[in-house]
Structure formats: C-alpha cells, structure tokens
Write a protein that holds these residues in place. Structure first.
Motif, PDB file in Angstrom:
ATOM      1  N   SER A  97      49.726   3.849  62.106  1.00  0.00           N
ATOM      2  CA  SER A  97      49.496   2.553  61.479  1.00  0.00           C
ATOM      3  C   SER A  97      48.005   2.317  61.264  1.00  0.00           C
ATOM      4  O   SER A  97      47.592   1.821  60.218  1.00  0.00           O
ATOM      5  CB  SER A  97      50.074   1.432  62.340  1.00  0.00           C
ATOM      6  OG  SER A  97      51.463   1.559  62.432  1.00  0.00           O
ATOM      7  N   ASP A 127      46.788   4.430  58.401  1.00  0.00           N
ATOM      8  CA  ASP A 127      47.203   3.826  57.129  1.00  0.00           C
ATOM      9  C   ASP A 127      46.343   2.617  56.792  1.00  0.00           C
ATOM     10  O   ASP A 127      45.983   2.402  55.634  1.00  0.00           O
ATOM     11  CB  ASP A 127      48.674   3.424  57.175  1.00  0.00           C
ATOM     12  CG  ASP A 127      49.605   4.621  57.132  1.00  0.00           C
ATOM     13  OD1 ASP A 127      49.138   5.725  56.779  1.00  0.00           O
ATOM     14  OD2 ASP A 127      50.794   4.448  57.456  1.00  0.00           O
ATOM     15  N   ALA A 131      42.908   3.819  55.661  1.00  0.00           N
ATOM     16  CA  ALA A 131      42.995   4.405  54.330  1.00  0.00           C
ATOM     17  C   ALA A 131      43.360   3.367  53.269  1.00  0.00           C
ATOM     18  O   ALA A 131      43.280   3.647  52.079  1.00  0.00           O
ATOM     19  CB  ALA A 131      44.023   5.537  54.315  1.00  0.00           C
ATOM     20  N   GLY A 132      43.757   2.167  53.701  1.00  0.00           N
ATOM     21  CA  GLY A 132      44.104   1.111  52.757  1.00  0.00           C
ATOM     22  C   GLY A 132      45.485   1.259  52.154  1.00  0.00           C
ATOM     23  O   GLY A 132      45.779   0.680  51.119  1.00  0.00           O
ATOM     24  N   ARG A 133      46.355   2.054  52.795  1.00  0.00           N
ATOM     25  CA  ARG A 133      47.696   2.260  52.245  1.00  0.00           C
ATOM     26  C   ARG A 133      48.664   1.144  52.607  1.00  0.00           C
ATOM     27  O   ARG A 133      49.638   0.935  51.911  1.00  0.00           O
ATOM     28  CB  ARG A 133      48.258   3.602  52.734  1.00  0.00           C
ATOM     29  CG  ARG A 133      47.547   4.795  52.128  1.00  0.00           C
ATOM     30  CD  ARG A 133      48.233   6.084  52.512  1.00  0.00           C
ATOM     31  NE  ARG A 133      48.086   6.378  53.933  1.00  0.00           N
ATOM     32  CZ  ARG A 133      47.236   7.286  54.428  1.00  0.00           C
ATOM     33  NH1 ARG A 133      46.476   7.986  53.616  1.00  0.00           N
ATOM     34  NH2 ARG A 133      47.169   7.502  55.711  1.00  0.00           N
ATOM     35  N   THR A 134      48.417   0.448  53.709  1.00  0.00           N
ATOM     36  CA  THR A 134      49.333  -0.620  54.128  1.00  0.00           C
ATOM     37  C   THR A 134      48.553  -1.819  54.628  1.00  0.00           C
ATOM     38  O   THR A 134      47.358  -1.740  54.890  1.00  0.00           O
ATOM     39  CB  THR A 134      50.256  -0.148  55.268  1.00  0.00           C
ATOM     40  OG1 THR A 134      49.455   0.211  56.396  1.00  0.00           O
ATOM     41  CG2 THR A 134      51.135   1.011  54.859  1.00  0.00           C
ATOM     42  N   GLN A 135      49.266  -2.887  54.778  1.00  0.00           N
ATOM     43  CA  GLN A 135      48.716  -4.094  55.384  1.00  0.00           C
ATOM     44  C   GLN A 135      49.118  -4.113  56.853  1.00  0.00           C
ATOM     45  O   GLN A 135      50.114  -3.497  57.230  1.00  0.00           O
ATOM     46  CB  GLN A 135      49.285  -5.333  54.677  1.00  0.00           C
ATOM     47  CG  GLN A 135      48.874  -5.436  53.225  1.00  0.00           C
ATOM     48  CD  GLN A 135      47.373  -5.580  53.081  1.00  0.00           C
ATOM     49  OE1 GLN A 135      46.732  -6.280  53.854  1.00  0.00           O
ATOM     50  NE2 GLN A 135      46.792  -4.889  52.101  1.00  0.00           N
TER      51      GLN A 135
END
Length: 143
Positions: free
Chosen positions: A104, A107, A110-114
């Motif tokens: 998490s 992610d 990397a800016g893939r999720t909030q």
C-alpha cells in the motif's frame, strides 16, 4: 485366550498412535523451520533457531530446539502443540499485514492509489512533513 482380531486391533491402534505422533512432530518441525525464514546461504542453524525463537514470540528455547530436531515432539501435550500453532498463525498474520502495508505504501508513493485507511494517510502525512522540514533546513543553511 485373546483372539486374533483383538490383537490385530491393538497393533493397528498402536501404529495409528505412532503415525499421529510422527505427523505432529513433522508439523511442529515445519512450524519451527518456516518461522526461521528467510534463510541466508551459509547461515548457521543456531542463527536460524534464534530467528525462529524471536519470530514465534520467544517460546521456551528447549521446546523450540526439540521441535526443530523433532526430538519427542510427538509426545508434546495438546496445549503445547496448540501454543506453537497459535504462535505460528500470529506470525503469518503479522507477515501478511506487513506485506500488505508495504504494498500500500509503495502504491501511495508511486501515486497509483489513494490512502485506504487513516493510518496509511497519517504515515504519508508524516513523510511529507519530514520532507518539508528537511527542505526548510536546507534552505536555512543556504541562507
């Protein structure tokens, strides 16, 4: 005079107990050895035992050593076996949570999720605050 059938049942029963005892010893040995993972090449058994001891929450060392080498592990009480199993399940749960949190965070970085939870958001907030403080310190040093 005992009949042939009763002696055969006693023989099967004793073999069943031995097989169950061996299965319990194998399970305890597997728990001990998996708790020592990851094993580095050339690592000593003592170091692996120490890691398993820490990972399992520091059970009695003599019991861990007996489980590692499966010395009389089949003769353990049910409470001791249940204790080892619960320690191992707790270890698996901790490792699973750690892996999940690391994924998490990766992610998030990397800016893939909030952020999914307040805890992850707070960790990200602390990281950003520490970066801002580092930048402020660097700017003060430069003048």
């Amino acid at each position: 005079m005992p009949d042939k059938l009763s002696s055969h049942l006693r023989l099967v029963s004793s073999q069943g107990n031995r097989a169950m005892s061996e299965a319990i010893a194998f399970e305890i040995q597997t728990i001990c050895r998996r708790a020592a993972e990851p094993v580095a090449p050339g690592e000593s058994i003592k170091a692996q035992l120490r890691r398993a001891w820490v990972n399992l929450g520091r059970p009695p060392m003599w019991r861990l050593r007996a489980g590692w080498y499966s010395d009389n592990a089949g003769n353990w009480s049910a409470a001791a076996v249940a204790d080892f199993q619960s320690r191992y399940l707790a270890l698996i749960e901790r490792k699973g949570r750690t892996v999940e949190i690391m994924k998490s965070k990766a992610d998030l970085i990397a800016g893939r999720t909030q952020p999914k939870t307040v805890e992850l958001a707070f960790d990200e907030y602390r990281t950003l605050v520490s970066r801002i403080e580092a930048i402020e310190t660097a700017l003060r040093v430069r003048g």
